[in-house]
Scaffold this motif. Structure first.
Motif, PDB file in Angstrom:
ATOM      1  N   ALA A  12       5.577   9.503   0.564  1.00 21.66           N
ATOM      2  CA  ALA A  12       5.169  10.803  -0.241  1.00 21.66           C
ATOM      3  C   ALA A  12       6.064  11.696   0.660  1.00 21.66           C
ATOM      4  CB  ALA A  12       3.833  11.085   0.109  1.00 21.66           C
ATOM      5  N   LYS A  13       6.349  11.622   1.915  1.00 22.91           N
ATOM      6  CA  LYS A  13       7.116  12.431   2.730  1.00 22.91           C
ATOM      7  C   LYS A  13       8.383  12.226   2.147  1.00 22.91           C
ATOM      8  CE  LYS A  13       5.479  12.480   7.470  1.00 22.91           C
ATOM      9  NZ  LYS A  13       5.359  14.180   7.895  1.00 22.91           N
ATOM     10  N   PHE A  14       9.175  11.396   1.875  1.00 26.43           N
ATOM     11  CA  PHE A  14      10.561  11.081   1.297  1.00 26.43           C
ATOM     12  C   PHE A  14      10.431  11.536   0.321  1.00 26.43           C
ATOM     13  CE2 PHE A  14      11.034   8.371   5.112  1.00 26.43           C
ATOM     14  CZ  PHE A  14      12.421   8.593   5.118  1.00 26.43           C
ATOM     15  N   ALA A  15       9.273  11.356  -0.885  1.00 26.76           N
ATOM     16  CA  ALA A  15       9.759  11.709  -2.207  1.00 26.76           C
ATOM     17  C   ALA A  15       9.402  13.377  -2.292  1.00 26.76           C
ATOM     18  CB  ALA A  15       8.417  11.242  -2.884  1.00 26.76           C
ATOM     19  N   LEU A  16       8.868  14.242  -1.353  1.00 25.53           N
ATOM     20  CA  LEU A  16       8.890  15.382  -1.614  1.00 25.53           C
ATOM     21  C   LEU A  16       9.726  16.353  -1.146  1.00 25.53           C
ATOM     22  CD1 LEU A  16       4.865  15.575  -0.969  1.00 25.53           C
ATOM     23  CD2 LEU A  16       5.968  16.233  -3.219  1.00 25.53           C
ATOM     24  N   ARG A  17      10.586  15.698  -0.283  1.00 26.14           N
ATOM     25  CA  ARG A  17      11.727  16.344   0.449  1.00 26.14           C
ATOM     26  C   ARG A  17      12.651  17.235  -0.598  1.00 26.14           C
ATOM     27  NH1 ARG A  17      14.354  12.461   4.761  1.00 26.14           N
ATOM     28  NH2 ARG A  17      15.192  11.406   2.742  1.00 26.14           N
ATOM     29  N   LEU A  62       0.642  -1.153   0.010  1.00 24.52           N
ATOM     30  CA  LEU A  62       0.216  -0.061   0.058  1.00 24.52           C
ATOM     31  C   LEU A  62       0.664   1.412  -0.023  1.00 24.52           C
ATOM     32  CD1 LEU A  62      -2.935   1.239   0.081  1.00 24.52           C
ATOM     33  CD2 LEU A  62      -2.453   1.194   2.730  1.00 24.52           C
ATOM     34  N   VAL A  63       0.539   2.133  -0.835  1.00 28.26           N
ATOM     35  CA  VAL A  63       1.259   3.560  -1.003  1.00 28.26           C
ATOM     36  C   VAL A  63       0.672   4.419   0.256  1.00 28.26           C
ATOM     37  CG1 VAL A  63       2.101   5.410  -2.467  1.00 28.26           C
ATOM     38  CG2 VAL A  63       1.615   3.231  -3.211  1.00 28.26           C
ATOM     39  N   GLY A  64       1.373   5.116   0.669  1.00 26.79           N
ATOM     40  CA  GLY A  64       0.904   6.100   1.822  1.00 26.79           C
ATOM     41  C   GLY A  64       1.588   7.061   2.093  1.00 26.79           C
ATOM     42  N   PRO A  65       1.286   7.898   2.987  1.00 27.65           N
ATOM     43  CA  PRO A  65       2.002   9.312   3.180  1.00 27.65           C
ATOM     44  C   PRO A  65       3.556   9.207   3.380  1.00 27.65           C
ATOM     45  CG  PRO A  65       0.581   8.835   5.146  1.00 27.65           C
ATOM     46  CD  PRO A  65       0.178   8.013   4.095  1.00 27.65           C
ATOM     47  N   GLY A  66       3.856   7.677   3.978  1.00 27.10           N
ATOM     48  CA  GLY A  66       5.168   7.747   4.360  1.00 27.10           C
ATOM     49  C   GLY A  66       6.057   8.041   3.255  1.00 27.10           C
ATOM     50  N   ALA A 109      -2.391  18.972  -0.842  1.00 26.00           N
ATOM     51  CA  ALA A 109      -2.214  17.701  -0.480  1.00 26.00           C
ATOM     52  C   ALA A 109      -0.658  17.534  -0.108  1.00 26.00           C
ATOM     53  CB  ALA A 109      -2.302  16.937  -1.941  1.00 26.00           C
ATOM     54  N   ALA A 110       0.376  18.166  -0.608  1.00 22.63           N
ATOM     55  CA  ALA A 110       1.692  18.120  -0.159  1.00 22.63           C
ATOM     56  C   ALA A 110       1.762  18.586   1.173  1.00 22.63           C
ATOM     57  CB  ALA A 110       2.677  18.841  -1.165  1.00 22.63           C
ATOM     58  N   LYS A 111       0.998  19.542   1.576  1.00 28.60           N
ATOM     59  CA  LYS A 111       1.034  20.320   2.829  1.00 28.60           C
ATOM     60  C   LYS A 111       0.626  19.205   3.772  1.00 28.60           C
ATOM     61  CE  LYS A 111      -0.158  24.199   5.584  1.00 28.60           C
ATOM     62  NZ  LYS A 111      -1.311  24.290   6.281  1.00 28.60           N
ATOM     63  N   TRP A 112      -0.677  18.607   3.564  1.00 25.53           N
ATOM     64  CA  TRP A 112      -0.962  17.436   4.205  1.00 25.53           C
ATOM     65  C   TRP A 112       0.013  16.547   4.533  1.00 25.53           C
ATOM     66  CZ3 TRP A 112      -1.715  12.276   4.062  1.00 25.53           C
ATOM     67  CH2 TRP A 112      -2.724  11.657   4.846  1.00 25.53           C
ATOM     68  N   VAL A 113       0.870  16.136   3.631  1.00 25.68           N
ATOM     69  CA  VAL A 113       1.699  14.927   3.662  1.00 25.68           C
ATOM     70  C   VAL A 113       2.696  15.262   4.686  1.00 25.68           C
ATOM     71  CG1 VAL A 113       3.550  13.899   2.589  1.00 25.68           C
ATOM     72  CG2 VAL A 113       1.376  13.799   1.549  1.00 25.68           C
ATOM     73  N   ALA A 169       6.121   7.098  -9.363  1.00 28.66           N
ATOM     74  CA  ALA A 169       4.931   6.825  -9.805  1.00 28.66           C
ATOM     75  C   ALA A 169       3.904   6.584  -8.716  1.00 28.66           C
ATOM     76  CB  ALA A 169       4.895   5.639 -10.790  1.00 28.66           C
ATOM     77  N   SER A 170       4.461   5.841  -7.732  1.00 26.71           N
ATOM     78  CA  SER A 170       3.436   5.618  -6.358  1.00 26.71           C
ATOM     79  C   SER A 170       2.978   6.747  -5.993  1.00 26.71           C
ATOM     80  CB  SER A 170       4.424   4.733  -5.364  1.00 26.71           C
ATOM     81  OG  SER A 170       4.838   3.636  -6.012  1.00 26.71           O
ATOM     82  N   VAL A 171       3.897   7.681  -5.395  1.00 21.45           N
ATOM     83  CA  VAL A 171       3.522   8.798  -4.753  1.00 21.45           C
ATOM     84  C   VAL A 171       2.777   9.880  -5.809  1.00 21.45           C
ATOM     85  CG1 VAL A 171       4.675  10.845  -3.817  1.00 21.45           C
ATOM     86  CG2 VAL A 171       5.517   8.838  -3.136  1.00 21.45           C
ATOM     87  N   GLY A 172       3.195  10.072  -6.967  1.00 21.20           N
ATOM     88  CA  GLY A 172       2.085  10.756  -7.782  1.00 21.20           C
ATOM     89  C   GLY A 172       0.851  10.404  -7.745  1.00 21.20           C
ATOM     90  N   ALA A 173       0.412   8.815  -7.718  1.00 21.46           N
ATOM     91  CA  ALA A 173      -0.827   8.407  -7.608  1.00 21.46           C
ATOM     92  C   ALA A 173      -1.648   8.698  -6.294  1.00 21.46           C
ATOM     93  CB  ALA A 173      -0.979   7.027  -7.757  1.00 21.46           C
ATOM     94  N   PHE A 174      -0.535   8.768  -5.429  1.00 23.58           N
ATOM     95  CA  PHE A 174      -1.308   8.858  -3.819  1.00 23.58           C
ATOM     96  C   PHE A 174      -1.615  10.464  -3.799  1.00 23.58           C
ATOM     97  CE2 PHE A 174      -0.377  10.551   0.374  1.00 23.58           C
ATOM     98  CZ  PHE A 174      -1.480   9.735   1.050  1.00 23.58           C
ATOM     99  N   LEU A 175      -0.788  11.473  -4.247  1.00 21.76           N
ATOM    100  CA  LEU A 175      -0.916  12.693  -4.236  1.00 21.76           C
ATOM    101  C   LEU A 175      -2.159  13.397  -5.013  1.00 21.76           C
ATOM    102  CD1 LEU A 175       2.373  14.655  -4.176  1.00 21.76           C
ATOM    103  CD2 LEU A 175       0.888  14.446  -2.178  1.00 21.76           C
ATOM    104  N   ASN A 176      -2.069  12.781  -6.495  1.00 24.08           N
ATOM    105  CA  ASN A 176      -3.192  13.088  -7.185  1.00 24.08           C
ATOM    106  C   ASN A 176      -4.644  12.715  -6.564  1.00 24.08           C
ATOM    107  OD1 ASN A 176      -4.245  13.816  -9.953  1.00 24.08           O
ATOM    108  ND2 ASN A 176      -4.484  11.694 -10.112  1.00 24.08           N
ATOM    109  N   GLY A 177      -4.622  11.401  -6.129  1.00 25.24           N
ATOM    110  CA  GLY A 177      -5.954  11.066  -5.268  1.00 25.24           C
ATOM    111  C   GLY A 177      -6.198  11.657  -4.046  1.00 25.24           C
TER     112      GLY A 177
END
Ligand SMILES: NC(=O)C1=CN([C@@H]2O[C@H](COP(=O)(O)OP(=O)(O)OC[C@H]3O[C@@H](n4cnc5c(N)ncnc54)[C@H](O)[C@@H]3O)[C@@H](O)[C@H]2O)[C@@H](O)CC1
Ligand SMILES: [K+]
Length: 480
Positions: free
Chosen positions: A210-215, A204-208, A473-477, A439-447
């Motif tokens: 996403a946090k790393f990907a957006l750094r 499962l893709v989650g905020p975890g 969405a990025a701020k939420w993450v 790709a994983s985080v992209g799907a998560f953030l878009n959703g």
């Protein structure tokens, strides 16, 4: 498992509603269970806790062990420094117990004067995965004190021998570590106990993540990603615009290359327009765009390109010569479907929905989540890249493993949300993420952005609204 993955799993576990308190309970009780299984009951046990969560695991282990053993708990450090909520809570529980002896050792002189003879087992919960540098006082003295009893008492470390990786560390008989053996740990014996993470977390893709990907990577303009979006044709300008707009919130610069006819419709100060001659992309444009691609970190190609023969040839020629990571979407997918060999040796993400997947591979993804995921994984392996198969659950695979994403809602069947997704994935590639993570985080953030729009507007919204929610969405993450 690497330590970074453990942090990701933790955050995703929290997202699933599994609290740090539950994890700590399972960790501490696991330690107690291993000790009783190995050494029996009716023992005299000393537990040494520090003020971090490793110490918190020690508090829990002490409570579990106290039921059938004689336990003394030594807190090494200042009680006021017990940091996390869950460690504090477990410390307070101990304060109310009559049948456990508790001693607070605030400085090293208290530690040095200890006599531990008579203890059968010493539990070391001084320092864990949060250790920074060489152990400092009074922890250092406590490590030395415990080591005086090596060979006389059994020494069991929680997670890792305190002090590790420094040479000043507890000489443990073994460590009880949690859920998986970590790749970084070496030079000591480990027993692994599970602490309640469900299998879900492998996929499962989650905020975890996403946090790393957006750094963010740097302080200067341009260090946080530059993206080129190639799309548009005759009358189509919305699709590449949406991709660019969504990406512009996440990276420093977005170049939008589109045929001049449709480029005229766009005026947006957040984007750098690069119109090309004519109504459609043709092979004549390859040279100039390859030069432009040289200036960026990643490229999105496909949205709104149209399906003219010369445009499809353009797409294949461009991909063949492009050396940057690519997101290939929409009409771009139909162009590569005619010759998948152009993808050879490239770093890329394909973003098909089920219909486009069939055009690409001649097969429809059907059946259960696992069956679809296995098909996506097989195809990703064949083409040597990442596939993001869009659907009610998005499936992402790099051919070795697969992930799925649950964010998003029915309102997102509206036109253009796929373009927003392609833009976000491109931005994440431009930020330096590997294609699977992008790709994983992209799907998560878009959703997630789509879910935030739904919260406000219900299920009737447009893709531009989703794009505009990307920063939220990025701020939420970031704050999760
Ligand atoms: N999912 C998780 O993350 C779980 C973590 N758990 C436990 O939590 C531990 C990690 O907890 P923390 O992140 O709180 O870290 P630690 O408990 O390892 O230590 C952090 C504390 O030690 C101090 N410290 C750091 N370096 C030091 C040094 N060189 N000398 C002296 N003091 C030092 C810090 O100021 C901080 O107060 C794991 O090792 C594990 O035992 C478990 O509760 C199970 C679940
Ligand atoms: K430890």
């Amino acid at each position: 498992m690497r330590i970074e993955d453990v942090y990701i799993w933790d955050i995703n576990a929290k997202w699933l509603g599994i609290s740090p308190l539950q994890l700590m309970e399972n960790a501490g009780s696991g330690v107690a269970r291993v000790i009783e299984e190995r050494f029996g009951r009716g023992l005299k046990i000393a537990v040494f806790s520090g003020t971090g969560n490793n110490g918190g695991d020690g508090f829990v282990a002490a409570r579990h062990l106290s039921f059938e053993n004689e336990v003394t708990l030594f807190l090494v450090g200042d009680e006021a420094k017990i940091r996390s909520e869950e460690a504090k809570r477990n410390w307070e529980i101990l304060g109310g117990l009559e049948f456990m002896e508790i001693k607070v050792l605030e400085d090293s002189s208290h530690v040095r004067s200890l006599d531990l003879s008579g203890f059968d087992v010493i539990v070391d919960a001084l320092l864990g995965a949060g250790t920074k540098g060489e152990p400092r006082e009074p922890i250092r003295s406590a490590i030395e004190k415990i080591n005086e009893y090596a060979g006389k008492a059994k020494i069991v470390s929680v997670d890792l021998p305190s002090g590790y990786p420094s040479k000043v560390r507890v000489k443990a008989d073994f460590a009880v570590t949690f859920q998986w053996d970590k790749e970084e740990y070496e030079g000591f014996e480990r027993v692994v106990v599970k602490i309640g993470y469900p299998r879900e977390l492998y996929h499962l893709v989650g905020p975890g993540e996403a946090k790393f990907a957006l750094r963010k990577k740097g302080q200067h303009k341009g260090q946080n990603g530059k993206l080129l979006v190639v799309g548009g044709s005759g009358d189509y300008f919305g699709a590449p615009y949406l991709a660019s707009k969504a990406a512009s919130y996440l990276v420093d610069l977005v170049y939008l290359a589109m045929p001049e006819y449709s480029a005229r419709r766009i005026s947006d100060p957040d984007l750098i327009l690069r119109p090309v001659e004519g109504d459609n992309f043709t092979p004549e444009h390859v040279e100039g765009l390859i030069e432009l691609a040289g200036k960026v970190d990643a490229v999105v190609i496909g949205p709104g390109l149209g399906l003219r023969g010369e445009t499809k040839t353009f797409v294949r020629e461009f991909i063949k010569r492009c050396e940057k990571p690519l997101v290939i979407d929409a009409d771009g997918l139909k162009a590569v479907a005619e010759d998948l060999s152009v993808l050879r040796g490239k770093k890329f993400v394909l973003t098909p929905h089920a219909g486009e997947f069939r055009v690409l591979f001649g097969l429809s993804p059907e059946g259960s989540l696992r069956e679809k995921a296995e098909l996506a994984m097989e195809k990703a392996k064949e083409i040597g890249g990442v596939i993001l198969l869009k659907g009610p659950y998005d499936i992402i695979s790099n051919g070795k493993t697969w992930k799925y994403n649950k964010t998003g809602n029915r309102g997102m069947t509206t036109g253009g949300t796929g373009d927003v997704l392609a833009g976000i994935v491109g931005a994440l590639l431009a930020l330096g993420n590997e294609p699977l993570r992008a790709a994983s985080v992209g799907a998560f953030l878009n959703g997630l952005a789509g879910d935030m729009v739904k919260e406000e507007l219900g299920e009737n919204f447009t893709a531009l609204e989703v794009a505009k929610k990307v920063p939220h969405a990025a701020k939420w993450v970031e704050e999760f």
